[in-house]
Design an enzyme around this catalytic site. Sequence first.
Site, PDB file in Angstrom:
ATOM      1  N   GLU A 162       0.814  -1.280   0.017  1.00 21.50           N
ATOM      2  CA  GLU A 162       0.043   0.043   0.029  1.00 21.50           C
ATOM      3  C   GLU A 162       1.031   1.248  -0.050  1.00 21.50           C
ATOM      4  OE1 GLU A 162      -2.116   3.345   0.694  1.00 21.50           O
ATOM      5  OE2 GLU A 162      -0.758   2.572   2.307  1.00 21.50           O
TER       6      GLU A 162
ATOM      7  N   CYS B 136      -5.014   4.941   6.185  1.00 24.34           N
ATOM      8  CA  CYS B 136      -4.442   3.635   5.555  1.00 24.34           C
ATOM      9  C   CYS B 136      -5.904   2.918   5.213  1.00 24.34           C
ATOM     10  CB  CYS B 136      -3.460   2.888   6.304  1.00 24.34           C
ATOM     11  SG  CYS B 136      -3.279   1.511   5.232  1.00 24.34           S
TER      12      CYS B 136
ATOM     13  N   CYS C  30      -4.808  -0.712   6.267  1.00 24.89           N
ATOM     14  CA  CYS C  30      -4.805  -0.700   7.979  1.00 24.89           C
ATOM     15  C   CYS C  30      -6.073  -0.114   8.480  1.00 24.89           C
ATOM     16  CB  CYS C  30      -3.705  -0.247   8.814  1.00 24.89           C
ATOM     17  SG  CYS C  30      -2.106  -0.393   7.731  1.00 24.89           S
TER      18      CYS C  30
ATOM     19  N   HIS D  78      -5.886   2.818  13.074  1.00 23.86           N
ATOM     20  CA  HIS D  78      -5.565   4.076  13.245  1.00 23.86           C
ATOM     21  C   HIS D  78      -6.899   4.793  14.110  1.00 23.86           C
ATOM     22  CE1 HIS D  78      -1.944   4.984  11.387  1.00 23.86           C
ATOM     23  NE2 HIS D  78      -2.233   4.034  10.319  1.00 23.86           N
TER      24      HIS D  78
ATOM     25  N   ARG E 206       1.029  -4.316  11.395  1.00 27.61           N
ATOM     26  CA  ARG E 206       2.542  -3.859  10.721  1.00 27.61           C
ATOM     27  C   ARG E 206       3.312  -3.305  11.738  1.00 27.61           C
ATOM     28  NH1 ARG E 206      -1.191  -3.784   7.234  1.00 27.61           N
ATOM     29  NH2 ARG E 206      -0.587  -4.308   5.226  1.00 27.61           N
TER      30      ARG E 206
ATOM     31  N   SER F  19       5.368   1.753   9.626  1.00 26.50           N
ATOM     32  CA  SER F  19       6.223   1.972   8.477  1.00 26.50           C
ATOM     33  C   SER F  19       6.992   2.893   8.473  1.00 26.50           C
ATOM     34  CB  SER F  19       5.051   2.270   6.936  1.00 26.50           C
ATOM     35  OG  SER F  19       4.655   0.944   6.917  1.00 26.50           O
TER      36      SER F  19
ATOM     37  N   CYS G 184       3.522  -0.352   4.090  1.00 25.23           N
ATOM     38  CA  CYS G 184       2.059  -0.046   4.105  1.00 25.23           C
ATOM     39  C   CYS G 184       2.297   1.422   4.407  1.00 25.23           C
ATOM     40  CB  CYS G 184       1.078  -0.624   5.071  1.00 25.23           C
ATOM     41  SG  CYS G 184      -0.547  -0.295   4.762  1.00 25.23           S
TER      42      CYS G 184
ATOM     43  N   CYS H  51       0.681   5.810   5.330  1.00 27.15           N
ATOM     44  CA  CYS H  51       0.323   6.541   6.768  1.00 27.15           C
ATOM     45  C   CYS H  51       1.416   7.325   7.079  1.00 27.15           C
ATOM     46  CB  CYS H  51       0.245   5.282   7.806  1.00 27.15           C
ATOM     47  SG  CYS H  51       1.649   4.173   7.385  1.00 27.15           S
TER      48      CYS H  51
END
Lengths: 549, 313
Positions: A13, A60, A63, A67, A460, A484, A528, A531
Amino acid sequence: MAKLTIDPITRIEGHLRIDVEIENGKVKDAWSSAQLFRGLEIILKGRDPRDAPHITQRACGVCTEVHALASIRALDDAAGVKIPDLARLTRNLLHGVQFIHDHITHFYVLHALDWVDVVNALQADPKKTAALADSLGNYPNSGVNDFRDVKARLQKFVDSGQLGPFANGYWGHPDYRLPAEANLLAAAHYIEWLRMQTRAARMMAMLGGKNPHVQVHVTGGVSCVQDVMDVERLSEFLWYLQAMRRFIDNVYLPDLLAVASFYKDWGGIGGTTNFLAYGNFPQKSGPYGQEDMWLPGGVIFDRDIAKPQPVDPARITEEVKRAWYADGEPRHPYQGVTEPILPDYDYEGKYSFFKAPRYEGRPMEVGPLAQMLMAYAGGVAPVKASVEAVLKHLDIPVTALFSTLGRTAARAIQTKVITDEMELWVNQIVERLRVGDTETVARWQWPGEAMGMGLIDVPRGALGHWVKQNAQNRIDNYQLVVPSTWNLGPRDAKGQLGPVEESLVGTPVADPKRPVEILRTVHSFDPCIACGVHVIDPHTNEVYKFKVL
Amino acid sequence: MDKLDHVLEHIDSKGINRRDFIKLTTLVTSVLGLAPAMIPKVAQAMTAKERPTVIWLHFAECTGCSEAFIRSSYPWIDELVLEVLNVAYHETIMAPAGHAAEKSLHEAMERYKGKYILVCEGGIPTADGGVWGKVAGRPMIEIAKEAAKGAVAVMAMGTCACYGGVQAAKPNPTKAMGVGEALGIQTINLAGCPPNPVNAVSAVVQFLLLGRTPALDDYGRPKFAYGATIHDKCPRRAHFEEAEFVKRFGDEGAINGWCLFEMGCKGPDTHNNCSLVKFNDGTNWPVGAGHPCLGCSEPQFWDNMAPFYTSKP
């Protein structure tokens, strides 16, 4: 020495560019660069804090939920509210579904093509594939006819001359090692999971309203009181959960072990040094930091799993020396300053929109491997048992966990232990209902000037949200430090590489034109990266100053 | 029904399950508001000899729209990818990376010039020539311009691609905007954060069926899906009429499923068919989970609908 740029990195992503320098068939140096800037944190400024879980969730869409959860925990923390048991259990269940969905989708849809040659599956004998499936697990849709059908579909697809997303893959690469039968098996399960994952999404929608982007978390609890109190709904959830367990036990884990057995040397490639986890799944409700986490958090330095240390959030900083921001000192998220500059790629200088998060000044790997190492070190029984079973099955030492293979295995182990535990949480909800407990939201009051922190492990890695609101109950400052950026962030002022960069050094590359080995290690982190955005205003270069805690 | 039988034979030869396919065509026909007699035509449109090519580009976004689309079960996503469409470029699922991925993109733009459907996900940063978002070293706006040239239709998948989305919320740091505005073209706007995959599939089918863009409202949204407000078709509407409102999350009204208007629900101002189609195979929708509608399929909703928990005067 050859420099190789891979941009875009696909099957992730976000927009990621990886550069490597190759010498004697191995990666000598690596650069990881985020190529998009969105600016969510500045958009949050001045808004109603209750809107933050919706805005930050759009960091995201993969995900989804995580969040929203970190954000609502930060708001709960700022308001000093202790959420009811039903809300805690509902949040845990939603979070558990996210792990199931993310990890299995990662293995089959995003990562598998690095290890599996789909085109080679056309050479397979469906009878032998059925026998192989039978030897690995007990799952329907695994008969000779099923595999014959999948093979026929693939053949027609290839014969059509329209290869869609499979065109220009690295098919036939010499380092694809599975026999044709195993390739067909994996291709069939790729398709099987594409369908199964819609069920994981339904599980999230049952309690979260929809997927992606749940609409259920409210300060003090969850809004889905009707769904939580509906025993039929909970039964439906349990039924789907059992279907997931069947898939994990009979398909995902056996496939992981089967594929890994052909790639054992990857237990010595792609490792990093330090690990960070925040902990996960509160077992009782309490003010933040006093919760009993089922999966423990902690910090491991220099791979020393005998000495995990507790996390001290005050030791987290972000650095910008090699990122597209004006230079400044490393700062804690509450003091974060962001002064963007126009992106101009420079190997010796600045080369990414990601900042570089550090703990005690050191880069840290976050994610399933860090989380499972912490649970293993902490003696969490099902984790210890699963880790040891995998090591024994593959006949590899515990040190092989610090690798691309270890990262991929940790994800599967984590999926299994969380899924097994979730049934317990559904039953705990039923127990609460049995005694007449219907409270899903605690009463709370606007706190006025307040600060809050929501730290949680997500699929993640370690995710942190920090919020500061003013006397008018508006957001003064909101900061996200996301998995990330920990994993894919750039170098720092001391020249320390980010974890993905570190992991790539030493990776063999047989054919620089088809760098499948680079993809293996990069994908093992499940990047990903939408974010990893930061406060920015490119026009005014305005600097935001935050109070020191 | 001869025609349908013929189509179904063709379906069998493609390996798609007949029953699922009839379900799909029935669902799409009903979402589009077509007569049942249209079912064979819908089926035919979806089984063309050469699969229609889709180039799907990601700009400033979160991939939630792709994720929603991947949850499609009528038809299943594997059928869409292997048998119904030719998804020549889609970064989240495609096998190749880097130069090999770029090759896929350029080959598809060349080979299917004037024929491919361009799907755009995400807003387009336009400040400073668009340098705040790049793929393969090129600003997103340049890529969008080039890809739109050879497209037979441009679909904006989700509110970011339609109107700029969350990155375009005040103060819009990167001057992000919708694809139509950035390129000065008319796009088919499948608004929503994310859009419902049922509406996306229906829009594609209608395009294949009629060979032209579906009827759009003033904001570029297909009328078949965005013609009525959430409030018009809300199962909680009777409680609104009776003035039975949830006053606090978790209260008696919430337990009884009363109207969420006083909790800030934006259903009265929001055009979409969420309450009818729901999400994830009709499993649930935000109002079903006791949560107010955010208004996510309206232009600039992050600013125009916020704060989300305060009812509009």
